[in-house]
Design a protein around this motif. Structure first.
Motif, PDB file in Angstrom:
ATOM      1  N   ARG A   2      -5.702  -4.449   0.495  1.00 49.87           N
ATOM      2  CA  ARG A   2      -6.158  -4.955   1.721  1.00 49.87           C
ATOM      3  C   ARG A   2      -6.914  -6.301   1.698  1.00 49.87           C
ATOM      4  NH1 ARG A   2      -6.844   0.989   2.132  1.00 49.87           N
ATOM      5  NH2 ARG A   2      -8.886   0.547   1.503  1.00 49.87           N
ATOM      6  N   ALA A  55      -5.140   0.240  -3.123  1.00 49.36           N
ATOM      7  CA  ALA A  55      -4.932  -0.109  -1.720  1.00 49.36           C
ATOM      8  C   ALA A  55      -6.384  -1.024  -1.247  1.00 49.36           C
ATOM      9  CB  ALA A  55      -5.134   1.278  -0.838  1.00 49.36           C
ATOM     10  N   LYS A  56      -7.493  -0.640  -1.874  1.00 49.46           N
ATOM     11  CA  LYS A  56      -8.597  -1.509  -1.313  1.00 49.46           C
ATOM     12  C   LYS A  56      -8.262  -2.997  -1.975  1.00 49.46           C
ATOM     13  CE  LYS A  56     -13.596  -1.922  -1.722  1.00 49.46           C
ATOM     14  NZ  LYS A  56     -14.811  -1.301  -2.235  1.00 49.46           N
ATOM     15  N   LYS A  71       2.091   2.064  -3.555  1.00 53.29           N
ATOM     16  CA  LYS A  71       0.828   2.751  -4.291  1.00 53.29           C
ATOM     17  C   LYS A  71       0.986   3.976  -3.814  1.00 53.29           C
ATOM     18  CE  LYS A  71      -0.097  -0.710  -7.157  1.00 53.29           C
ATOM     19  NZ  LYS A  71       0.262  -0.647  -8.488  1.00 53.29           N
ATOM     20  N   ARG A  72       0.966   4.206  -2.482  1.00 53.33           N
ATOM     21  CA  ARG A  72       0.800   5.767  -1.987  1.00 53.33           C
ATOM     22  C   ARG A  72       2.034   6.512  -2.741  1.00 53.33           C
ATOM     23  NH1 ARG A  72       0.041   4.704   2.822  1.00 53.33           N
ATOM     24  NH2 ARG A  72      -2.015   5.172   3.221  1.00 53.33           N
ATOM     25  N   GLN A 122      -6.805   4.539  -4.474  1.00 51.94           N
ATOM     26  CA  GLN A 122      -7.793   4.149  -3.460  1.00 51.94           C
ATOM     27  C   GLN A 122      -8.091   2.576  -3.773  1.00 51.94           C
ATOM     28  OE1 GLN A 122      -8.460   5.576  -0.536  1.00 51.94           O
ATOM     29  NE2 GLN A 122      -7.452   7.288  -0.927  1.00 51.94           N
ATOM     30  N   GLN A 151      -4.110  -0.838   8.057  1.00 54.94           N
ATOM     31  CA  GLN A 151      -4.783  -1.407   6.743  1.00 54.94           C
ATOM     32  C   GLN A 151      -5.175  -2.521   6.936  1.00 54.94           C
ATOM     33  OE1 GLN A 151      -4.928   0.774   3.984  1.00 54.94           O
ATOM     34  NE2 GLN A 151      -3.719   2.457   4.926  1.00 54.94           N
ATOM     35  N   VAL A 201       0.966  -1.314  -0.043  1.00 56.00           N
ATOM     36  CA  VAL A 201       0.092   0.076   0.004  1.00 56.00           C
ATOM     37  C   VAL A 201       0.962   1.344   0.009  1.00 56.00           C
ATOM     38  CG1 VAL A 201      -1.694   1.364   1.415  1.00 56.00           C
ATOM     39  CG2 VAL A 201      -2.015  -1.250   1.071  1.00 56.00           C
ATOM     40  N   GLU A 202       2.088   1.263   0.561  1.00 56.11           N
ATOM     41  CA  GLU A 202       3.020   2.412   0.831  1.00 56.11           C
ATOM     42  C   GLU A 202       3.630   2.696  -0.748  1.00 56.11           C
ATOM     43  OE1 GLU A 202       4.768   5.507   2.013  1.00 56.11           O
ATOM     44  OE2 GLU A 202       3.244   4.566   2.954  1.00 56.11           O
TER      45      GLU A 202
END
Length: 234
Positions: free
Chosen positions: A173, A169-170, A151-152, A166, A207, A148-149
């Motif tokens: 998760r 990230a979903k 992608k951020r 978003q 997360q 996720v980081e």
């Protein structure tokens, strides 16, 4: 525009008498000016985009009974929340008793002892290092947090849009490709709402998509009571 009008009487005035003056103020130009200013600001103002908090909601995925038992054994972590109060009824501290997998208990007559119950608290980061329950949850969800980081960072570098971040990230998760914890939050009767909200905040920070508020069992309460007795806590 203001005008001063002098009154002219028909009769004769006494010598030395003051002249009467009436002041008339015309507000029409002021109203016109206000309307022009309002129109100017309406045309030149940039509307601020509404800022909303993005919340990682729990997944709606349905697990088969065999998969659920497997998750409980290898991925489950149970958080038992408790709160210590001062003499005035204020919150002194929030304590978290936790165990992974199933509780390992020993029965000594009517007493219950646990060998895998541990204690921690809500602590913030020390620089880039996690502390307390945050570190425990961080380490158990490390793969998800790492991707996720990534992608951020792509979003920060403007390589992808916020909507794409978003969505990615979903997907991360909720992906079964990672070892994801299943967190069960169980507040004790004396636990404060502050501790419950703090626990839910930790789910968002780390997360974690699979968590729930569980029902406290007699075994859970007995384990905590035994832990407190052994460690000299009231």
């Amino acid at each position: 525009m203001a005008q001063i009008e002098q009154s002219s009487g028909d009769g004769k005035k006494k010598k030395g008498a003051q002249k009467k003056m009436a002041i008339h103020v015309d507000f029409t130009p002021m109203v016109d000016m206000n309307m022009l200013l309002i129109t100017f600001f309406m045309l030149c103002t940039t509307m601020i985009k509404s800022q909303t908090l993005n919340i990682a909601l729990p997944t709606n995925e349905k697990l088969e009974q065999t998969e659920l038992q497997k998750a409980k054994e290898s991925e489950a972590i149970t958080l038992i929340l408790d709160t210590d109060y001062d003499e005035d009824g204020g919150i002194k501290s929030n304590t978290i008793y936790y165990y992974t997998g199933k509780p390992e208990v020993e029965y000594n007559g009517s007493d219950v002892a646990s060998s895998n119950l541990k204690v921690t608290e809500f602590l913030g980061n020390d620089g880039h290092l996690q502390q307390g329950v945050r570190k425990i949850l961080h380490d158990r969800n490390l793969g998800v947090l790492r991707d996720v980081e990534k992608k951020r960072q792509e979003w920060r570098d403007k390589k992808i849009s916020e909507e794409d971040f978003q969505a990615a990230a979903k997907q991360i998760r909720n992906s079964d490709e990672y070892e994801r914890p299943v967190v069960i939050i169980k507040p004790l009767p004396g636990a404060s709402w502050e501790s419950v909200i703090s626990a839910l905040d930790e789910m968002q920070i780390n997360q974690i998509s699979r968590y729930q508020l569980g029902t406290l069992t007699d075994v859970d309460e007995a384990m905590v009571a035994d832990f407190k007795a052994k460690n000299g806590k009231n």
